[in-house]
Design an enzyme around this catalytic site. Sequence first.
Site, PDB file in Angstrom:
ATOM      1  N   ARG A   1     -12.953  -5.013  -6.636  1.00  0.00           N
ATOM      2  CA  ARG A   1     -12.473  -5.683  -5.435  1.00  0.00           C
ATOM      3  C   ARG A   1     -13.645  -6.008  -4.518  1.00  0.00           C
ATOM      4  O   ARG A   1     -14.464  -5.142  -4.205  1.00  0.00           O
ATOM      5  CB  ARG A   1     -11.463  -4.792  -4.710  1.00  0.00           C
ATOM      6  CG  ARG A   1     -10.563  -5.526  -3.741  1.00  0.00           C
ATOM      7  CD  ARG A   1      -9.533  -4.589  -3.150  1.00  0.00           C
ATOM      8  NE  ARG A   1     -10.151  -3.570  -2.307  1.00  0.00           N
ATOM      9  CZ  ARG A   1      -9.549  -2.963  -1.296  1.00  0.00           C
ATOM     10  NH1 ARG A   1      -8.303  -3.254  -1.009  1.00  0.00           N
ATOM     11  NH2 ARG A   1     -10.164  -2.041  -0.595  1.00  0.00           N
TER      12      ARG A   1
ATOM     13  N   PHE B   1       0.867  -1.181   0.000  1.00  0.00           N
ATOM     14  CA  PHE B   1       0.000   0.000   0.000  1.00  0.00           C
ATOM     15  C   PHE B   1       0.906   1.235   0.000  1.00  0.00           C
ATOM     16  O   PHE B   1       1.891   1.284   0.743  1.00  0.00           O
ATOM     17  CB  PHE B   1      -0.881  -0.013   1.248  1.00  0.00           C
ATOM     18  CG  PHE B   1      -1.943   1.043   1.258  1.00  0.00           C
ATOM     19  CD1 PHE B   1      -3.049   0.941   0.432  1.00  0.00           C
ATOM     20  CD2 PHE B   1      -1.839   2.143   2.085  1.00  0.00           C
ATOM     21  CE1 PHE B   1      -4.036   1.918   0.438  1.00  0.00           C
ATOM     22  CE2 PHE B   1      -2.819   3.124   2.105  1.00  0.00           C
ATOM     23  CZ  PHE B   1      -3.917   3.012   1.273  1.00  0.00           C
TER      24      PHE B   1
ATOM     25  N   TYR C   1     -10.430  -1.129  11.387  1.00  0.00           N
ATOM     26  CA  TYR C   1     -11.708  -0.749  10.782  1.00  0.00           C
ATOM     27  C   TYR C   1     -12.102  -1.630   9.600  1.00  0.00           C
ATOM     28  O   TYR C   1     -13.146  -1.407   8.995  1.00  0.00           O
ATOM     29  CB  TYR C   1     -11.703   0.722  10.347  1.00  0.00           C
ATOM     30  CG  TYR C   1     -10.492   1.180   9.572  1.00  0.00           C
ATOM     31  CD1 TYR C   1     -10.343   0.886   8.230  1.00  0.00           C
ATOM     32  CD2 TYR C   1      -9.501   1.927  10.198  1.00  0.00           C
ATOM     33  CE1 TYR C   1      -9.233   1.306   7.521  1.00  0.00           C
ATOM     34  CE2 TYR C   1      -8.390   2.359   9.505  1.00  0.00           C
ATOM     35  CZ  TYR C   1      -8.255   2.041   8.167  1.00  0.00           C
ATOM     36  OH  TYR C   1      -7.149   2.464   7.468  1.00  0.00           O
ATOM     37  N   LYS C   2     -11.307  -2.641   9.289  1.00  0.00           N
ATOM     38  CA  LYS C   2     -11.661  -3.554   8.201  1.00  0.00           C
ATOM     39  C   LYS C   2     -12.365  -4.782   8.791  1.00  0.00           C
ATOM     40  O   LYS C   2     -13.502  -4.691   9.227  1.00  0.00           O
ATOM     41  CB  LYS C   2     -10.411  -3.922   7.405  1.00  0.00           C
ATOM     42  CG  LYS C   2      -9.708  -2.709   6.779  1.00  0.00           C
ATOM     43  CD  LYS C   2      -8.509  -3.129   5.956  1.00  0.00           C
ATOM     44  CE  LYS C   2      -7.657  -1.954   5.510  1.00  0.00           C
ATOM     45  NZ  LYS C   2      -8.352  -1.012   4.626  1.00  0.00           N
TER      46      LYS C   2
ATOM     47  N   ASP D   1       2.579  -5.965   8.106  1.00  0.00           N
ATOM     48  CA  ASP D   1       1.347  -5.177   8.044  1.00  0.00           C
ATOM     49  C   ASP D   1       0.195  -6.172   7.929  1.00  0.00           C
ATOM     50  O   ASP D   1       0.090  -6.908   6.942  1.00  0.00           O
ATOM     51  CB  ASP D   1       1.391  -4.232   6.833  1.00  0.00           C
ATOM     52  CG  ASP D   1       0.177  -3.322   6.752  1.00  0.00           C
ATOM     53  OD1 ASP D   1      -0.921  -3.741   7.181  1.00  0.00           O
ATOM     54  OD2 ASP D   1       0.314  -2.205   6.222  1.00  0.00           O
TER      55      ASP D   1
END
Length: 408
Positions: free
Chosen positions: A379, A136, A230-231, A205
């Site tokens: 996605r 990312f 938050y995922k 990560d």
Amino acid sequence: MSERTPNGLSIRAAELDAADDLRKLRERFLLPEGVVYLDGNSLGALSAGVPDRVADVVGREWGELLIRSWDESGWWTAPQRIGDRIAPLVGAAPGRIVVGDSTSVNLFKALVGAARLVAARGDAGRDELLVDATTFPTDGYIAASAARMTGLKVVPVEPAALPAALGPRTAVVLMNHVDYRSGRLHDLPGLTAAAHAAGALTVWDLCHSAGALPVGLDAHRVDLAVGCTYKYLNGGPGSPAYLYIAERHQAAFDSPLPGWNSHAEPFAMAPGYVPADGALRGRVGTPDILSMLALEAALDVWDGVPVEAVRAKSLALTDFFLECVEVYVPAGRVESVTPVAHAERGSQVALRAEGAAELMKELIARGVIGDFRHPDVLRFGFTPLYVGFADVERAARTLGDISGHVSG
């Protein structure tokens, strides 16, 4: 009747949902009626207990108890208390995770801290920071800054090429457990062992794996790790991230962001900094109490839920989605860039398609929410706690219905 027909797939979806031991967990979430939500890999759904908990924090703990809540309501201990709740979801013992700040801030702490741990060993020849070349973007930006601060050189490396790139100059390795675009799951145990064999430390990560699959931080001797909440952990937009520090490194961990909250005596207000013991030295300033306690309430949905069962359902959901896409979507219209092999797949499916941005807009308009990644990727994230097999079948059927009508 063949199972690989629209009617057959619909019947199979109902049968799979009926046999799903996790299906009742959907009741623990507040989801809009008629919506198939496949974007939990960006923002998890709202847990049913969060609104009342946040209202209590605001109205009673803040509104009535005021500053007394730091002690009486346990605000002060929230970062480590919530860290201990996340720990079993990533295979860590209590006392090794502290919650607070963003993923980026925690990544900066971890990378600089790892470089300082290597330097403290007196191994002056190690001057390379190997960074996942597919990472990312923010991870890359943070790595570059951490390298400038510590005198390291960033070396981008494709994950598959990492073992060959390791050597006597490698100080630290930064890898993503699951690639955010493709959903590819990287070999955390094998790559960690390879880095250690070369004398390097690892920083992982976990943003796209924590809450979706077993991680095994302690078992695989990961050095440091970071992740968002938050995922798949459903902590809410911008909910605080976390930092994992292996127990063997805690006494020597030297954070580049020492703050009063990580001081051994935070209320002494001493001019000199003395770090607290354990993972608490990963704290910095005053924690974000409103979002942190919302996260704590969100984690209640995990009570009694083994992450191994979540992983099994995740693989079944993604398998079924790929099968449905093959049946419903015209040949050649989409191409999966997510690995077929279970050992290489996270909890998402990424499909490359012409006109992907328009396809996703139309899917969302029809109540199937995924997301688009530039330039041509659709996605879809599968959160087993609230996604069912009928959701999967409907999403693929809707994609098939519109894919021939949206031009590339």
